[in-house]
Enzyme design. Structure first.
Site, PDB file in Angstrom:
ATOM      1  N   GLN A 127      53.030 -33.245 -14.290  1.00  0.00           N
ATOM      2  CA  GLN A 127      52.028 -31.892 -14.370  1.00  0.00           C
ATOM      3  C   GLN A 127      52.994 -31.016 -15.017  1.00  0.00           C
ATOM      4  O   GLN A 127      54.331 -30.787 -14.766  1.00  0.00           O
ATOM      5  CB  GLN A 127      51.729 -31.688 -13.164  1.00  0.00           C
ATOM      6  CG  GLN A 127      50.700 -32.703 -12.345  1.00  0.00           C
ATOM      7  CD  GLN A 127      49.306 -32.459 -13.022  1.00  0.00           C
ATOM      8  OE1 GLN A 127      48.971 -31.465 -13.643  1.00  0.00           O
ATOM      9  NE2 GLN A 127      48.634 -33.804 -12.880  1.00  0.00           N
ATOM     10  N   HIS A 202      46.222 -40.846  -6.457  1.00  0.00           N
ATOM     11  CA  HIS A 202      47.253 -41.960  -6.506  1.00  0.00           C
ATOM     12  C   HIS A 202      48.366 -42.000  -5.631  1.00  0.00           C
ATOM     13  O   HIS A 202      49.328 -41.513  -5.581  1.00  0.00           O
ATOM     14  CB  HIS A 202      47.848 -41.868  -8.082  1.00  0.00           C
ATOM     15  CG  HIS A 202      48.327 -40.804  -8.531  1.00  0.00           C
ATOM     16  ND1 HIS A 202      49.273 -39.648  -7.947  1.00  0.00           N
ATOM     17  CD2 HIS A 202      47.992 -40.227  -9.545  1.00  0.00           C
ATOM     18  CE1 HIS A 202      49.438 -38.636  -8.539  1.00  0.00           C
ATOM     19  NE2 HIS A 202      48.682 -38.639  -9.534  1.00  0.00           N
ATOM     20  N   ILE A 235      53.721 -50.861 -12.356  1.00  0.00           N
ATOM     21  CA  ILE A 235      54.543 -49.763 -12.875  1.00  0.00           C
ATOM     22  C   ILE A 235      54.678 -48.717 -11.705  1.00  0.00           C
ATOM     23  O   ILE A 235      55.761 -48.489 -11.072  1.00  0.00           O
ATOM     24  CB  ILE A 235      54.604 -49.488 -14.087  1.00  0.00           C
ATOM     25  CG1 ILE A 235      54.362 -50.374 -15.273  1.00  0.00           C
ATOM     26  CG2 ILE A 235      55.461 -48.179 -14.541  1.00  0.00           C
ATOM     27  CD1 ILE A 235      53.945 -50.099 -16.669  1.00  0.00           C
ATOM     28  N   ASP A 259      44.497 -43.756 -14.177  1.00  0.00           N
ATOM     29  CA  ASP A 259      45.416 -42.466 -14.456  1.00  0.00           C
ATOM     30  C   ASP A 259      45.687 -42.818 -16.048  1.00  0.00           C
ATOM     31  O   ASP A 259      46.841 -42.317 -16.257  1.00  0.00           O
ATOM     32  CB  ASP A 259      46.537 -42.679 -13.773  1.00  0.00           C
ATOM     33  CG  ASP A 259      47.412 -41.413 -13.615  1.00  0.00           C
ATOM     34  OD1 ASP A 259      46.676 -40.213 -13.875  1.00  0.00           O
ATOM     35  OD2 ASP A 259      48.437 -41.041 -13.478  1.00  0.00           O
TER      36      ASP A 259
END
Length: 365
Positions: A127, A202, A235, A259
């Site tokens: 972000q 997440h 990942i 995502d």
């Protein structure tokens, strides 16, 4: 006119070898037949958290890019999705709501998810820190008002000043309040849940790591009633951690998400996310300046395969990819499962779980 698909049909309760009958856009019957074949038929995927794909992004508020990104993911089996933005100036947030509202009305999108800007700078991940700020009730109220139902989820760090009031307001106005990108303590996390949060953005990623003397948000969320998003790209989460979290929360409290960013389905190279440069190499997206993971290049069909490969039962993985997120969005009476009477959103997969055919409302792509 009745249309029939045959194979191993994944229902909420069992895998039924047989035939799935459709009449127009509605599932009408499941007819067992031991000779039906080995294709795997699952409900269309429901992705609560996606930033783009196929070279197109949701993060800039572009109507054309949003339509194209949704079409890309539809080809991979995602028949219902939220358009996720990243932390942005309020002007962009506002313009995105106005731009995407017609796509929600049309059914191309199920709504808008604002991942930020009310997030922890310490746990901001990819972000843009320049856009982070404490929750603003004026901003939240206006976005919900002009969205006319299009704003469906917002991620908030519960430890920020004003966050609990914001979460309560969101929950009271039909918007899913999600906890994420947070440095909250265990107690602060539970305070967010008590205020009305129902989603974990997440899980593990963008959160204070667990510690045996301060469990933090991860354990706080797993030990609550909240539904936990999991990025199953191998990942963001090791397959063992994916399986652990899914088994801990159960398929009714776990959802698979992508995502994904615009680089999904595209060649390696340089991209952009929220005004920051991103480098994609060997399908991993990272911020150019500090190497933080920046979204994913995942599609929901791959997420399902990875969840099954991690050891989760197929029925559970399908619930996490379709049924549970549909319920969270309040759409369980329309879609998200292969049940007679629901909308014919489905994906026909090969025995190796690769997509062969996608239908949305009974219409094949």
């Amino acid at each position: 006119m009745v249309t029939r698909f045959s194979g191993r049909i994944v229902t909420p309760d069992a895998v039924v070898r047989g035939h799935l009958d459709l009449d127009g856009e509605i599932i009408t019957a499941i007819v067992p037949d031991d000779a039906a074949g080995d294709d795997v038929i699952v409900p269309g995927f429901v992705d609560l958290h996606c930033h783009g794909g196929g070279g197109h992004t949701f993060t800039t508020g572009s109507f054309e890019a949003a339509r194209a990104a949704a079409a890309f993911h539809l080809r991979h089996g995602t028949t219902t999705m939220l358009a996720s933005l990243v932390s942005s100036p309020f002007e962009l947030m506002r313009s995105a709501v106005l731009a995407y509202r017609p796509l929600v009305a049309e059914g191309v999108l199920a709504g808008i998810h604002f991942e930020g800007p009310y997030l922890s700078e310490v746990r901001c991940g990819a972000q843009n820190p320049a856009h982070l700020r404490d929750p603003s009730m004026d901003e939240i109220e206006e976005l919900i008002k002009i969205g006319e139902g299009a704003v469906r989820m917002m991620t908030v760090a519960p430890e920020l000043p004003g966050a609990l009031d914001a979460i309560t307001y969101l929950a009271g106005h039909g918007v899913l309040a999600a906890i994420g990108h947070t440095d909250a303590t265990y107690d602060q996390t539970h305070a967010g849940v008590s205020a009305g949060a129902t989603v974990a953005t997440h899980l593990f990623n963008g959160m204070r790591p667990p510690h045996h003397r301060e469990p933090g948000p991860v354990v706080g969320l797993l030990s609550s009633t909240i539904v936990c998003e999991l990025i199953a790209d191998n990942i963001h989460l090791h397959p063992g951690m994916l399986a652990f979290a899914a088994r801990s929360a159960g398929p009714g409290r776990s959802v698979l998400i992508t995502d994904a960013m615009d680089a999904t389905g595209m060649p390696d190279g340089r991209y952009e996310l929220g005004g920051q440069a991103v480098v994609v190499a060997d399908r991993v997206a990272r911020l150019a300046h500090n190497g933080s993971i920046a979204g994913s290049t995942l599609t929901m069909d791959v997420a399902l395969r990875n969840a099954v490969a991690a050891g989760l039962p197929l029925i559970d993985a399908v619930a996490m990819a379709s049924t549970t997120p549909a319920r969270l969005l309040g759409l369980a009476d329309r879609l998200g499962a292969l049940v007679p009477g629901l909308r014919a959103d489905l994906v026909v997969l090969s025995p190796g779980l690769a997509p062969k055919t996608v239908l949305r409302g009974g219409e094949a792509l």
